[in-house]
Design an enzyme around this catalytic site. Sequence first.
Site, PDB file in Angstrom:
ATOM      1  N   ASN A   1     -12.600   5.491  -1.509  1.00 21.43           N
ATOM      2  CA  ASN A   1     -12.752   4.639  -0.436  1.00 21.43           C
ATOM      3  C   ASN A   1     -14.029   4.781   0.161  1.00 21.43           C
ATOM      4  OD1 ASN A   1     -10.027   3.714  -0.430  1.00 21.43           O
ATOM      5  ND2 ASN A   1      -9.366   5.265   1.078  1.00 21.43           N
TER       6      ASN A   1
ATOM      7  N   ASP B   1       1.050  -0.953   0.055  1.00 19.56           N
ATOM      8  CA  ASP B   1       0.033   0.159   0.134  1.00 19.56           C
ATOM      9  C   ASP B   1       0.943   1.335   0.129  1.00 19.56           C
ATOM     10  OD1 ASP B   1      -2.009   2.103   0.827  1.00 19.56           O
ATOM     11  OD2 ASP B   1      -3.145   0.236   1.386  1.00 19.56           O
TER      12      ASP B   1
ATOM     13  N   HIS C   1      -1.650   2.546  -5.209  1.00 24.56           N
ATOM     14  CA  HIS C   1      -1.429   3.937  -5.518  1.00 24.56           C
ATOM     15  C   HIS C   1      -0.058   4.414  -5.135  1.00 24.56           C
ATOM     16  CE1 HIS C   1      -1.992   4.649  -1.162  1.00 24.56           C
ATOM     17  NE2 HIS C   1      -3.132   4.147  -1.275  1.00 24.56           N
TER      18      HIS C   1
ATOM     19  N   THR D   1      -6.908   3.722  -1.779  1.00 23.42           N
ATOM     20  CA  THR D   1      -6.764   2.347  -1.513  1.00 23.42           C
ATOM     21  C   THR D   1      -7.704   1.274  -2.005  1.00 23.42           C
ATOM     22  OG1 THR D   1      -5.558   3.085   0.530  1.00 23.42           O
ATOM     23  CG2 THR D   1      -6.512   0.650   0.393  1.00 23.42           C
TER      24      THR D   1
ATOM     25  N   LYS E   1      -5.541  -4.010   6.049  1.00 23.66           N
ATOM     26  CA  LYS E   1      -6.763  -3.279   5.672  1.00 23.66           C
ATOM     27  C   LYS E   1      -7.922  -4.265   5.077  1.00 23.66           C
ATOM     28  CE  LYS E   1      -4.557   1.102   4.772  1.00 23.66           C
ATOM     29  NZ  LYS E   1      -4.362   2.230   3.737  1.00 23.66           N
ATOM     30  N   ASP E   2      -8.948  -4.240   5.796  1.00 25.35           N
ATOM     31  CA  ASP E   2     -10.098  -4.971   5.142  1.00 25.35           C
ATOM     32  C   ASP E   2     -10.453  -4.703   3.665  1.00 25.35           C
ATOM     33  OD1 ASP E   2     -11.889  -2.530   5.254  1.00 25.35           O
ATOM     34  OD2 ASP E   2     -12.358  -2.857   7.374  1.00 25.35           O
TER      35      ASP E   2
HETATM   36 ZN   LIG Z   1      -3.806   2.654   0.020  1.00 24.34          ZN
END
Ligand SMILES: [Zn+2]
Length: 543
Positions: A99, A39, A336, A78, A160-161
């Site tokens: 998001n 990420d 990203h 994300t 992260k979910d």
């Molecule tokens: Zn991200």
Amino acid sequence: MLGLVAFILGLFAAAPAPAKPPAPLNPASPKLVVVISVDQLSADLFDEYRPHFTGGFARLASGAAFRNGYLAHAATETCPGHSTILTGSHPTHTGIIGNTWVDQSQTRSDKTVYCAEDERVLGSSTTSYTVSPMHLRVPTLGDLLKRQSPQSMNVAVAGKDRAAVMMGGHNVDQRWYWDGKSFATDVKSARIPATISRANAAISASIATAREPLQAPALCQAKATPIAVSPEMLVGSGRFARAAGDLRGFRASPEFDGAVLAIAAGLIQELKLGADQAPDVISIGLSATDYVGHSFGAGGGEMCLQLLSLDRDLGSFFRVLDSEGLDYAVVLTADHGAMDIPERLRAKGILQSVRADSALGTANIGKLIAAKLKLSGPVLLGDLANDLWIDRSLSAKDRVRVEREAVALFKAHPQVEAVFTSRQIARLAIPTTSPDKWTILDRLRASFDQQRSGDLYVVLKKYVSPIATPGGGYVATHGSVWDYDRRVPILLWRKGMRPANRQEHISTVDILPTIAAEIGLALPPKLDGRCLNGVEGVACPVR
Ligand SMILES: [Zn+2]
């Protein structure tokens, strides 16, 4: 009568399609596909650190290394980014435009919807949500693989979910993600592997213990110049010391990625992934680089410690897979990139880098418009430098007036590059040229969803950070249409591959068609991505 016809037609529509024997997969294909997303790993960071990597990153860079990968779309966040990695589709087709997005038809008081949430569940809200893949409009690699090869397993684990949901998709055997306190799942039928119970116990013991600062190697010491982003906040020279019980400190430290990789290795062993003829897929979302970037920026000693530590942890992870004797293929990319803090960019000579004028905030612009047009209510919804929505409770005539005023106000500001209406974006064809050649409007088109996108999109000038005032440990970010947020590495590796440094400009939507060609997976007829020619071991279909 009509009701009966509709009923019968409904029955037919609901009947499953006749079962087709699944097409055989390529018998020579790898038995485990490992997909890793780091990420916020920009191509700029990868280029900068590549000569210093000696572990897992170095191994992957010795395969087919594309240093010019792109999240081709505009909303470089994300959730949209992860939705492109294993679907072969831009957000305009995945439906994941951000998001979060504003849905004014919601009956709950919270009109903002989280990308990986099922907002139909009573009590779900943007901040306390029920995790679900229901907003993802397309299948993932794992979904398609299980259709063709029912014995194959689809496993996802991430910090992260939203990373685990968007890479795993709709039909996962196991999906685990950090919920702020421990690793949790939305797959209620899945039995809890011993790996997860062990990991949660070990992590909670680790968080309960204070941490001394990490030792910094010379490379990181040289980057560790403290920079003030506000009178109280100094970043650049942190070394991840933390007090006992500091959950946020754990999440924004190299230890977080180490935990996710340890769980991934444990799940591969425990679930025997890659051990039989039916290929399996595990997607791994490594989120610490993003939390480190948001907390300290990309250019200081903290990011250096994070990336060198991740390089070592990736190396250890691959050694576990080697020791199991697995034939596996790896793809590593990012959702990203990011922009460093303006304060450090200016010190490096990028003098135009500034923080956004707080007057550009949606609430402020909304207030100005409401006063001028004598309207009440918020008038504008959403966050700066992203989709903005015009209040639907206004009359059609007033909405037109609000749109005109908003476009004029934003355009008049010197920090604004461009403002587009949804009509301007929607009428464009989805671009198919090389992503580095795309106009801003092309990028916005690839992010556009008729049902979910806003009425306006405001684009800030290059090197303007949308964080007007750093606070709450949040100093840097991403999300813009500019290449520092769009360009990421895409690394493809399998044992025995010859090194290939590839300079061409490709997109994360090209990953699925390329893996599909490698393992003999049938794909839906219309995808945005294309199989990458010239990758060793991959025979792209002739077009
Ligand atoms: Zn991200």
